[in-house]
Design an enzyme around this catalytic site. Sequence first.
Site, PDB file in Angstrom:
ATOM      1  N   ASP A 108      40.352  45.948  55.113  1.00 43.72           N
ATOM      2  CA  ASP A 108      39.603  45.130  55.443  1.00 43.72           C
ATOM      3  C   ASP A 108      39.602  45.313  56.758  1.00 43.72           C
ATOM      4  O   ASP A 108      38.522  45.320  58.586  1.00 43.72           O
ATOM      5  CB  ASP A 108      38.051  44.171  54.857  1.00 43.72           C
ATOM      6  CG  ASP A 108      39.866  42.624  55.092  1.00 43.72           C
ATOM      7  OD1 ASP A 108      40.719  42.700  55.556  1.00 43.72           O
ATOM      8  OD2 ASP A 108      39.279  41.914  53.684  1.00 43.72           O
ATOM      9  N   HIS A 123      48.166  48.037  50.994  1.00 41.79           N
ATOM     10  CA  HIS A 123      47.903  48.840  50.492  1.00 41.79           C
ATOM     11  C   HIS A 123      46.886  50.217  51.964  1.00 41.79           C
ATOM     12  O   HIS A 123      45.332  50.619  51.461  1.00 41.79           O
ATOM     13  CB  HIS A 123      46.416  48.526  49.963  1.00 41.79           C
ATOM     14  CG  HIS A 123      47.342  47.815  47.961  1.00 41.79           C
ATOM     15  ND1 HIS A 123      46.625  47.067  47.352  1.00 41.79           N
ATOM     16  CD2 HIS A 123      48.396  48.377  47.311  1.00 41.79           C
ATOM     17  CE1 HIS A 123      47.447  46.872  46.975  1.00 41.79           C
ATOM     18  NE2 HIS A 123      48.337  48.223  46.211  1.00 41.79           N
ATOM     19  N   CYS A 131      45.085  63.362  57.623  1.00 38.50           N
ATOM     20  CA  CYS A 131      44.952  64.508  56.858  1.00 38.50           C
ATOM     21  C   CYS A 131      45.489  64.710  55.611  1.00 38.50           C
ATOM     22  O   CYS A 131      46.800  64.635  55.811  1.00 38.50           O
ATOM     23  CB  CYS A 131      45.186  65.442  57.925  1.00 38.50           C
ATOM     24  SG  CYS A 131      45.409  67.085  57.405  1.00 38.50           S
ATOM     25  N   CYS A 152      40.072  67.381  59.776  1.00 44.23           N
ATOM     26  CA  CYS A 152      41.894  66.513  60.797  1.00 44.23           C
ATOM     27  C   CYS A 152      41.226  67.948  62.359  1.00 44.23           C
ATOM     28  O   CYS A 152      41.225  69.301  62.384  1.00 44.23           O
ATOM     29  CB  CYS A 152      42.750  67.613  59.697  1.00 44.23           C
ATOM     30  SG  CYS A 152      44.141  67.185  60.941  1.00 44.23           S
ATOM     31  N   GLY A 192      44.266  34.555  47.258  1.00 43.44           N
ATOM     32  CA  GLY A 192      42.967  35.159  47.240  1.00 43.44           C
ATOM     33  C   GLY A 192      43.460  36.216  46.454  1.00 43.44           C
ATOM     34  O   GLY A 192      42.265  36.943  46.643  1.00 43.44           O
ATOM     35  N   THR A 193      44.009  36.108  45.283  1.00 47.28           N
ATOM     36  CA  THR A 193      44.396  37.852  44.535  1.00 47.28           C
ATOM     37  C   THR A 193      45.019  37.241  43.317  1.00 47.28           C
ATOM     38  O   THR A 193      45.608  36.174  42.924  1.00 47.28           O
ATOM     39  CB  THR A 193      45.837  37.680  45.334  1.00 47.28           C
ATOM     40  OG1 THR A 193      46.528  39.357  44.638  1.00 47.28           O
ATOM     41  CG2 THR A 193      46.974  37.185  44.861  1.00 47.28           C
ATOM     42  N   SER A 194      44.819  38.177  42.673  1.00 53.82           N
ATOM     43  CA  SER A 194      44.271  38.524  40.966  1.00 53.82           C
ATOM     44  C   SER A 194      45.432  38.007  40.541  1.00 53.82           C
ATOM     45  O   SER A 194      46.061  38.394  39.194  1.00 53.82           O
ATOM     46  CB  SER A 194      43.219  38.932  40.494  1.00 53.82           C
ATOM     47  OG  SER A 194      43.668  40.199  40.429  1.00 53.82           O
ATOM     48  N   ASN A 218      43.118  29.615  44.693  1.00 58.36           N
ATOM     49  CA  ASN A 218      42.483  30.519  44.253  1.00 58.36           C
ATOM     50  C   ASN A 218      41.585  29.558  43.309  1.00 58.36           C
ATOM     51  O   ASN A 218      42.110  28.741  42.388  1.00 58.36           O
ATOM     52  CB  ASN A 218      43.562  31.602  43.136  1.00 58.36           C
ATOM     53  CG  ASN A 218      42.260  32.860  43.148  1.00 58.36           C
ATOM     54  OD1 ASN A 218      41.449  32.920  42.536  1.00 58.36           O
ATOM     55  ND2 ASN A 218      42.821  33.699  43.014  1.00 58.36           N
TER      56      ASN A 218
HETATM   57  P1  NAD Z   1      40.848  40.914  42.948  1.00 55.91           P
HETATM   58  O1  NAD Z   1      40.017  41.204  43.102  1.00 55.91           O
HETATM   59  O2  NAD Z   1      41.842  41.534  41.923  1.00 55.91           O
HETATM   60  O3  NAD Z   1      41.384  39.858  43.085  1.00 55.91           O
HETATM   61  C1  NAD Z   1      40.457  38.696  43.843  1.00 55.91           C
HETATM   62  C2  NAD Z   1      40.775  37.266  43.612  1.00 55.91           C
HETATM   63  O4  NAD Z   1      39.936  36.862  44.636  1.00 55.91           O
HETATM   64  C3  NAD Z   1      39.965  36.683  42.431  1.00 55.91           C
HETATM   65  O5  NAD Z   1      41.397  36.032  41.247  1.00 55.91           O
HETATM   66  C4  NAD Z   1      39.397  35.520  42.636  1.00 55.91           C
HETATM   67  O6  NAD Z   1      39.182  34.503  41.888  1.00 55.91           O
HETATM   68  C5  NAD Z   1      39.685  35.492  43.788  1.00 55.91           C
HETATM   69  N1  NAD Z   1      38.624  34.517  44.415  1.00 55.91           N
HETATM   70  C6  NAD Z   1      37.392  34.777  44.823  1.00 55.91           C
HETATM   71  N2  NAD Z   1      36.627  33.796  46.000  1.00 55.91           N
HETATM   72  C7  NAD Z   1      38.213  33.477  46.640  1.00 55.91           C
HETATM   73  C8  NAD Z   1      38.119  32.898  47.818  1.00 55.91           C
HETATM   74  N3  NAD Z   1      36.955  32.188  48.685  1.00 55.91           N
HETATM   75  N4  NAD Z   1      39.030  31.821  48.126  1.00 55.91           N
HETATM   76  C9  NAD Z   1      40.124  31.844  47.285  1.00 55.91           C
HETATM   77  N5  NAD Z   1      40.357  32.951  46.120  1.00 55.91           N
HETATM   78  C10 NAD Z   1      38.937  33.722  45.697  1.00 55.91           C
HETATM   79  O7  NAD Z   1      41.606  41.230  44.176  1.00 55.91           O
HETATM   80  P2  NAD Z   1      43.200  41.921  44.789  1.00 55.91           P
HETATM   81  O8  NAD Z   1      44.327  40.732  43.931  1.00 55.91           O
HETATM   82  O9  NAD Z   1      43.505  41.507  46.209  1.00 55.91           O
HETATM   83  O10 NAD Z   1      43.904  42.921  43.785  1.00 55.91           O
HETATM   84  C11 NAD Z   1      42.690  43.782  43.874  1.00 55.91           C
HETATM   85  C12 NAD Z   1      42.163  45.514  44.767  1.00 55.91           C
HETATM   86  O11 NAD Z   1      41.686  45.891  45.547  1.00 55.91           O
HETATM   87  C13 NAD Z   1      43.503  45.043  46.213  1.00 55.91           C
HETATM   88  O12 NAD Z   1      44.489  46.635  46.192  1.00 55.91           O
HETATM   89  C14 NAD Z   1      42.781  45.637  47.074  1.00 55.91           C
HETATM   90  O13 NAD Z   1      43.630  46.363  48.739  1.00 55.91           O
HETATM   91  C15 NAD Z   1      41.074  45.928  47.310  1.00 55.91           C
HETATM   92  N6  NAD Z   1      40.157  44.929  48.078  1.00 55.91           N
HETATM   93  C16 NAD Z   1      40.561  45.128  48.623  1.00 55.91           C
HETATM   94  C17 NAD Z   1      39.542  44.587  49.583  1.00 55.91           C
HETATM   95  C18 NAD Z   1      39.275  44.445  51.238  1.00 55.91           C
HETATM   96  O14 NAD Z   1      40.202  44.643  51.743  1.00 55.91           O
HETATM   97  N7  NAD Z   1      38.306  42.761  51.060  1.00 55.91           N
HETATM   98  C19 NAD Z   1      38.170  43.559  48.640  1.00 55.91           C
HETATM   99  C20 NAD Z   1      38.162  44.663  47.464  1.00 55.91           C
HETATM  100  C21 NAD Z   1      39.267  45.478  46.550  1.00 55.91           C
HETATM  101 ZN    ZN Z   2      45.351  67.880  59.710  1.00 58.08          ZN
END
Ligand code: NAD
Ligand code: ZN
Length: 252
Positions: A108, A123, A131, A152, A192-194, A218
Amino acid sequence: MPSPEADLEDLAARIRKSRHLLVFTGAGVSRESGLPTFREAQSGWWARYDPMKLASAEGFLADPALVWSWYRWRKALARAAEPNAAHHVIAWLEKRVPRFTLVTQNVDGLHARAGSRAAIELHGSLERVRCCDCGAVFPWETAASEEAVPRCPSCSGRLRPDVVWFGEALPEAALTAALAVAEACDLCLAVGTSALVYPAAWVPQMACAAGAALVEINPEPTALRSLAALSIARPAGEAFAKLKALLDDVSG
Ligand code: NAD
Ligand code: ZN
């Protein structure tokens, strides 16, 4: 009675002692900026379409215009969002420890907008397009034309967002660099990652296996909880705002 902020005081003490801090972030770090996480989202596109189809090479081949509409929507959401306290304090921490590395799964752009430099993006990023034919990379704005599927400028091949889709390999240099830092750091903060998406989830696991203390922030339990030396069950924005106040208190 223990302080209600004993968890954050513990983290502040660990950060003061750290020689190399690795911060590993996922979608949850952007939740308080209003961006839906991958697993929680129950509305809009995320509920209507299968993300496996919207974010895979097969899905793109089957309906590139649909995939582009979805990514344009996500890009508009990201652009309209503002970095929250977690992004800001992570950028601030970069200057407060002897060595610092940010590794993110997010696409993002909010870490960069908060001032983080040189994040390792596992990611890809919605800042760029690529392209499908010649592999050339361009700024996102190259795709801002009226065309449903932008082309492209060098070879007229189809452009796609420069992000990693389901089933695709991560950028090798980014993954290698992230794992090397995981081996070298002494403190790893998983925010903030699962930690269910591989191989990205190797990063905190590797840090832990190589002897670093793992701290997670988290509000929900995750796959990392049993490995973590400390689990901070708070939203990231709230946790980092309070952490900064604690670090400021002592180190000025
Ligand atoms: P995920 O959706 O699997 O997990 C999100 C985690 O965030 C959960 O464990 C949840 O409990 C936690 N969470 C929710 N609210 C929170 C808060 N306020 N503070 C802290 N934690 C909080 O996401 P992931 O582990 O990043 O993996 C999923 C994939 O989805 C990734 O590859 C990612 O690239 C992609 N993705 C990215 C975005 C972005 O760029 N913002 C958005 C959605 C998905
Ligand atoms: Zn090209």
